[in-house]
Design a protein around this motif. Structure first.
Motif, PDB file in Angstrom:
ATOM      1  N   VAL A 138      59.752 -26.448  19.494  1.00 30.55           N
ATOM      2  CA  VAL A 138      59.848 -25.586  18.424  1.00 30.55           C
ATOM      3  C   VAL A 138      59.457 -23.671  18.511  1.00 30.55           C
ATOM      4  CG1 VAL A 138      58.749 -25.761  16.033  1.00 30.55           C
ATOM      5  CG2 VAL A 138      59.659 -27.124  16.809  1.00 30.55           C
ATOM      6  N   GLN A 139      59.803 -23.047  18.053  1.00 33.95           N
ATOM      7  CA  GLN A 139      59.126 -21.932  18.352  1.00 33.95           C
ATOM      8  C   GLN A 139      58.113 -21.128  17.273  1.00 33.95           C
ATOM      9  OE1 GLN A 139      61.662 -18.629  18.644  1.00 33.95           O
ATOM     10  NE2 GLN A 139      60.112 -17.090  19.162  1.00 33.95           N
ATOM     11  N   VAL A 140      56.774 -21.269  17.314  1.00 33.36           N
ATOM     12  CA  VAL A 140      55.905 -21.000  16.556  1.00 33.36           C
ATOM     13  C   VAL A 140      55.169 -19.175  16.038  1.00 33.36           C
ATOM     14  CG1 VAL A 140      53.342 -21.513  15.485  1.00 33.36           C
ATOM     15  CG2 VAL A 140      54.730 -22.644  16.690  1.00 33.36           C
ATOM     16  N   GLY A 154      50.746 -24.038  10.139  1.00 32.90           N
ATOM     17  CA  GLY A 154      50.640 -24.384   8.956  1.00 32.90           C
ATOM     18  C   GLY A 154      51.551 -25.281   9.001  1.00 32.90           C
ATOM     19  N   ASP A 155      51.460 -25.420   7.736  1.00 32.61           N
ATOM     20  CA  ASP A 155      52.709 -26.649   6.301  1.00 32.61           C
ATOM     21  C   ASP A 155      54.235 -26.098   6.316  1.00 32.61           C
ATOM     22  OD1 ASP A 155      50.353 -27.861   4.902  1.00 32.61           O
ATOM     23  OD2 ASP A 155      50.679 -26.687   3.385  1.00 32.61           O
ATOM     24  N   GLY A 156      54.605 -24.439   7.194  1.00 29.23           N
ATOM     25  CA  GLY A 156      55.415 -24.706   7.704  1.00 29.23           C
ATOM     26  C   GLY A 156      56.089 -25.074   9.024  1.00 29.23           C
ATOM     27  N   LEU A 157      54.924 -25.505   9.692  1.00 31.86           N
ATOM     28  CA  LEU A 157      55.437 -25.776  11.074  1.00 31.86           C
ATOM     29  C   LEU A 157      55.521 -27.527  11.368  1.00 31.86           C
ATOM     30  CD1 LEU A 157      55.243 -26.003  14.235  1.00 31.86           C
ATOM     31  CD2 LEU A 157      52.932 -25.471  14.524  1.00 31.86           C
ATOM     32  N   LEU A 158      54.273 -28.341  10.343  1.00 30.35           N
ATOM     33  CA  LEU A 158      55.093 -29.252   9.967  1.00 30.35           C
ATOM     34  C   LEU A 158      55.614 -29.943   9.738  1.00 30.35           C
ATOM     35  CD1 LEU A 158      51.039 -29.804   8.518  1.00 30.35           C
ATOM     36  CD2 LEU A 158      51.804 -30.152  10.411  1.00 30.35           C
ATOM     37  N   ARG A 159      56.368 -28.954   8.581  1.00 36.04           N
ATOM     38  CA  ARG A 159      57.628 -29.431   7.550  1.00 36.04           C
ATOM     39  C   ARG A 159      58.523 -29.601   8.774  1.00 36.04           C
ATOM     40  NH1 ARG A 159      55.506 -26.612   2.694  1.00 36.04           N
ATOM     41  NH2 ARG A 159      56.798 -24.962   4.076  1.00 36.04           N
ATOM     42  N   PHE A 192      47.505 -18.508  23.194  1.00 40.17           N
ATOM     43  CA  PHE A 192      47.449 -19.659  23.719  1.00 40.17           C
ATOM     44  C   PHE A 192      46.304 -20.671  23.769  1.00 40.17           C
ATOM     45  CE2 PHE A 192      48.631 -16.183  27.178  1.00 40.17           C
ATOM     46  CZ  PHE A 192      50.201 -16.582  26.502  1.00 40.17           C
ATOM     47  N   ALA A 193      45.538 -20.452  23.412  1.00 43.03           N
ATOM     48  CA  ALA A 193      44.430 -21.628  22.746  1.00 43.03           C
ATOM     49  C   ALA A 193      45.545 -22.494  21.226  1.00 43.03           C
ATOM     50  CB  ALA A 193      42.880 -21.414  23.493  1.00 43.03           C
ATOM     51  N   GLN A 194      45.329 -21.345  20.293  1.00 42.76           N
ATOM     52  CA  GLN A 194      45.300 -22.040  19.283  1.00 42.76           C
ATOM     53  C   GLN A 194      46.777 -22.595  19.594  1.00 42.76           C
ATOM     54  OE1 GLN A 194      46.618 -19.186  16.699  1.00 42.76           O
ATOM     55  NE2 GLN A 194      46.584 -19.686  15.125  1.00 42.76           N
ATOM     56  N   LEU A 195      47.620 -21.965  20.214  1.00 44.39           N
ATOM     57  CA  LEU A 195      49.291 -23.302  20.425  1.00 44.39           C
ATOM     58  C   LEU A 195      49.063 -24.631  20.952  1.00 44.39           C
ATOM     59  CD1 LEU A 195      52.670 -22.379  19.636  1.00 44.39           C
ATOM     60  CD2 LEU A 195      52.470 -22.444  21.884  1.00 44.39           C
ATOM     61  N   ARG A 196      48.028 -24.759  22.140  1.00 41.55           N
ATOM     62  CA  ARG A 196      47.514 -25.696  22.325  1.00 41.55           C
ATOM     63  C   ARG A 196      46.737 -26.947  21.461  1.00 41.55           C
ATOM     64  NH1 ARG A 196      43.536 -24.586  25.794  1.00 41.55           N
ATOM     65  NH2 ARG A 196      42.417 -25.811  24.167  1.00 41.55           N
ATOM     66  N   GLY A 197      45.939 -25.911  20.674  1.00 44.78           N
ATOM     67  CA  GLY A 197      45.570 -27.105  19.843  1.00 44.78           C
ATOM     68  C   GLY A 197      46.981 -26.911  18.599  1.00 44.78           C
ATOM     69  N   LEU A 198      47.250 -26.788  18.109  1.00 46.74           N
ATOM     70  CA  LEU A 198      48.812 -27.479  17.279  1.00 46.74           C
ATOM     71  C   LEU A 198      49.225 -28.300  17.640  1.00 46.74           C
ATOM     72  CD1 LEU A 198      50.012 -22.998  16.126  1.00 46.74           C
ATOM     73  CD2 LEU A 198      48.605 -25.372  14.164  1.00 46.74           C
TER      74      LEU A 198
END
Length: 245
Positions: A138-140, A154-159, A192-198
């Motif tokens: 999934v591309q964020v 956020g919610d979009g990624l979760l859905r 990059f750190a944020q993406l890892r956390g997601l």
């Protein structure tokens, strides 16, 4: 390609490999933890063939469907792993699904559905030899940039992650991002750190392992590796500047 051009190309690849090896060691990881995706878009099949034949490189990334198909056909005799790293229009999903080892850029449920239907068509018209499950990321849109593709964190990624994980024709393998172009080197590290956390949060939510983080390019892949990248996408520092499309 001329022999001199081939040597220069392989020399640039070797330089990137050394940088990558240094970054992996500095992060305390193993070489096999990170894969170099050589981004060959806008460059001829002959350059891909030279890197495969002379340097043993086998993983290449393409962004445009027709260009990718032409290279796949021209180099069908080589054991190459093709990744699709560009934006996929829904109407092109059928041309992408099942033809790439990994699609990095799923950014909507509509596209995910189209890819799923293409690899597992209800009418039984499955092309011979095609994949029946497509690995995807999934591309964020990690920088919340309106001009870029990708789902918002956020919610979009979760859905979207929930939807992809529930499709039998797709196998969710992780996340991909591109930080803002104005953020290079250390400035890109927080993204990059944020993406890892997601990714880590999604693993807990979905109860499944998501092994891949596709992040880092020529100007910032060292920082991406330090933050957990498993796939780095390098084009310019290997192939040189691209000609206009």
């Amino acid at each position: 390609m001329l022999e001199q051009e081939e040597k220069a190309l392989c020399g640039r690849l070797e330089s990137v490999r050394r940088r990558l090896d240094d970054a992996v060691r500095a992060s305390g990881r193993k070489q096999e933890d990170v894969t170099l995706v050589a981004v060959s878009k806008f460059h001829p099949a002959a350059a891909v063939e030279a890197l495969a034949r002379l340097a043993g490189h086998a993983v290449f990334g393409e962004s445009y469907v027709q260009e990718a198909q032409e290279k796949q056909q021209a180099l069908a005799g080589l054991a190459l792993s093709w990744h699709f790293i560009g934006h996929v229009q829904s109407r092109k999903a059928r041309d992408v699904a099942g033809r790439f080892a990994l699609v990095h850029t799923v950014d909507s449920e509509k596209l995910a559905c189209k890819l799923h239907q293409a690899v597992q068509p209800p009418d039984g018209e499955q092309p011979e030899g095609a994949r029946t499950v497509q690995d995807v990321l999934v591309q964020v849109n990690i920088g919340c940039e309106p001009q870029k593709s990708g789902v918002a964190a956020g919610d979009g990624l979760l859905r979207l992650a929930d939807a992809v994980a529930g499709m039998s024709g797709l196998r969710l393998r992780g996340l991909m991002c591109m930080p803002p172009l104005t953020c290079q080197g250390e400035e890109a590290r927080p993204y990059f750190a944020q993406l890892r956390g997601l990714r880590d949060s999604l693993e807990q939510r979905l109860g499944m392992r998501l092994p891949h983080l596709s992040m880092g390019m020529s100007h910032d892949f060292e920082q991406a590796v330090a933050e957990g990248a498993t796939l780095v996408r390098v084009g310019t520092d290997i192939f040189g500047e691209r000609s206009p499309r």
